[in-house]
Enzyme design. Structure first.
Site, PDB file in Angstrom:
ATOM      1  N   LYS A  69      72.139   7.301   3.396  1.00 59.34           N
ATOM      2  CA  LYS A  69      71.322   8.957   3.482  1.00 59.34           C
ATOM      3  C   LYS A  69      69.879   8.861   3.225  1.00 59.34           C
ATOM      4  O   LYS A  69      69.260   9.554   3.725  1.00 59.34           O
ATOM      5  CB  LYS A  69      72.019   9.828   2.348  1.00 59.34           C
ATOM      6  CG  LYS A  69      73.568  10.113   2.598  1.00 59.34           C
ATOM      7  CD  LYS A  69      73.893  10.857   1.345  1.00 59.34           C
ATOM      8  CE  LYS A  69      75.368  10.934   1.280  1.00 59.34           C
ATOM      9  NZ  LYS A  69      76.182  10.244   0.088  1.00 59.34           N
TER      10      LYS A  69
ATOM     11  N   LYS B  81      73.198  -1.630   4.626  1.00 55.69           N
ATOM     12  CA  LYS B  81      74.119  -0.498   5.156  1.00 55.69           C
ATOM     13  C   LYS B  81      73.250   0.744   5.655  1.00 55.69           C
ATOM     14  O   LYS B  81      72.264   1.031   5.204  1.00 55.69           O
ATOM     15  CB  LYS B  81      74.840  -0.341   4.073  1.00 55.69           C
ATOM     16  CG  LYS B  81      74.616   0.729   2.957  1.00 55.69           C
ATOM     17  CD  LYS B  81      75.761   1.000   2.176  1.00 55.69           C
ATOM     18  CE  LYS B  81      74.956   2.105   0.876  1.00 55.69           C
ATOM     19  NZ  LYS B  81      75.662   2.763   0.147  1.00 55.69           N
TER      20      LYS B  81
ATOM     21  N   LYS C 228      70.159  -0.540  -6.711  1.00 53.89           N
ATOM     22  CA  LYS C 228      69.287   0.786  -6.830  1.00 53.89           C
ATOM     23  C   LYS C 228      68.250   0.651  -7.953  1.00 53.89           C
ATOM     24  O   LYS C 228      67.467   1.379  -7.993  1.00 53.89           O
ATOM     25  CB  LYS C 228      70.500   1.987  -7.370  1.00 53.89           C
ATOM     26  CG  LYS C 228      71.338   2.456  -6.217  1.00 53.89           C
ATOM     27  CD  LYS C 228      71.762   3.854  -6.501  1.00 53.89           C
ATOM     28  CE  LYS C 228      72.665   4.213  -5.289  1.00 53.89           C
ATOM     29  NZ  LYS C 228      73.538   5.544  -5.589  1.00 53.89           N
TER      30      LYS C 228
END
Ligand code: TYM
Length: 338
Positions: free
Chosen positions: A205, A202, A120
């Protein structure tokens, strides 16, 4: 159990999802789907992790909307508010309070080694805030507040649950038996759904490529189209293998949604072509999502009910959280006037 100072009859299950966007079929198959069957046997706490969500920038109005939508999604997927505490994390102040205490038994080195923090930080290079690094400590606070035995999550969260275990053990060693040491519960199939466009990543969202993720809210036509465009390979055999990540991912999705294993899925599609296979995966997912979508829509029309349901969940969670935090405050030596 008596050692922990209060009595809970059943084993405790804890998990949460962030209201940071529309949920993907990864969130469903890695997490929520596995929560449903556990309601009978366990004391379950399932939160909407809004404190976690703001570690990356959120549009406030969207965050509010996603929070209510996630509440409706929980119910539509089959969670029963009579049997488990469904609540919004920020409604129970003890999460943030315990996080502060746990920060003092967590090392900067541990937090900065977390894979998600590194990912992130790269993805949001202009916003590497303290909360992003503290994310797993807040997760530990969530889990430990309810003395959870098990944490049903997708494979990507295993490292965070392991850190929560380390934190619990360290705290117990330093201050005396306080927390239960939780275990991650990760299903063999469906715990790591990959992007349909790049199976090295992965399914997320927040993927920028609209074809990479299938959302729980996608209509049938969109679902079929996304699966039709999913990357595969040129060898045309439908089997799971390390050098066939696209096909393996589709088999995994099929197994998760059709209710069998990957091996059974391989047998079912033996000798078939990719076109037919992708259509079958899409149809299976669309069929499974249709009733959830209808129920979610119905629930979202009754905002009053959802708000009330979340209040009830927060009250139940608060009772347990308050007891644990008060014990923690006593253990660390905070003066409490008695
Ligand atoms: P979030 O919202 O990022 O993910 C929610 C759940 O979905 C799982 N998941 C997946 N599973 C399979 N394949 C995927 N592609 C996929 N993407 C996501 C995640 O593993 C997770 O179980 N940090 C948590 C939220 C949280 C939490 C907690 C969980 C906050 N506090 C305490 C457990 C206990 C998270 O990843 O949210």
């Amino acid at each position: 159990m008596a050692k922990l100072g209060f009595y809970m009859e059943k084993k405790v299950m804890y998990s949460a999802v962030q209201p940071s966007g529309n949920l993907t079929i990864g969130n469903y198959s890695g997490a929520i789907r596995n929560w449903i069957a556990m309601q009978e046997e366990y004391d379950c706490f399932y939160a909407i992790a809004d404190l976690h969500a703001i570690t990356v920038r959120q549009e406030p109005a969207e965050l509010r909307r996603h929070t209510l939508e996630l509440a409706a999604t929980y119910l539509a997927c089959g969670l029963d508010p009579e049997r488990c505490a469904l609540y919004v994390q920020s409604h129970v102040p003890q999460h943030a309070e315990l996080c502060w205490v746990l920060n003092t038994v967590t090392y900067v080195g541990e937090a900065s080694r977390m894979t998600q923090f590194k990912d992130k930080s790269q993805k949001h290079a202009d916003n590497v805030n303290m909360g992003l690094m503290d994310y797993p400590v807040l997760m530990a606070a969530d889990i430990l507040l309810y003395l959870a035995d098990y944490v049903p999550v997708g494979a990507d969260q295993k490292q965070h649950v392991e850190l929560a275990r380390d934190i619990a053990i360290r705290f117990n060693n330093r201050y005396g038996e306080t927390f239960r040491v939780p275990e991650p519960l990760i299903k063999k199939d469906g715990a790591s759904i990959r992007s349909l466009q790049d199976p090295a990543r992965k399914m997320s969202k927040s993927d920028e490529n609209p074809n990479a993720a299938v959302f729980l809210t996608d209509d049938r036509e969109t679902i079929l189209r996304k699966f039709k465009r999913a990357v595969t390979d040129s060898d045309n055999s439908i089997r799971a293998a390390e050098d066939k990540p696209g096909v393996t991912n589709l088999l995994n999705i099929y197994a998760a949604f059709a209710g069998g294993t990957v091996e059974e899925a391989e047998r079912a599609f033996e000798g078939k072509g990719y076109g037919e296979f992708k259509l079958a995966v899409g149809e299976t997912v669309a069929d499974a999502l249709a009733p959830i979508q209808a129920e979610r829509k119905r629930l979202l029309a009754d905002k009053g009910y959802l708000t009330q349901m979340l209040q009830g969940g927060a009250e139940r969670a608060f009772k347990v959280a308050r007891r644990t935090l008060s014990k923690v405050y006593r253990k660390v030596g905070f003066f409490q006037g008695d």
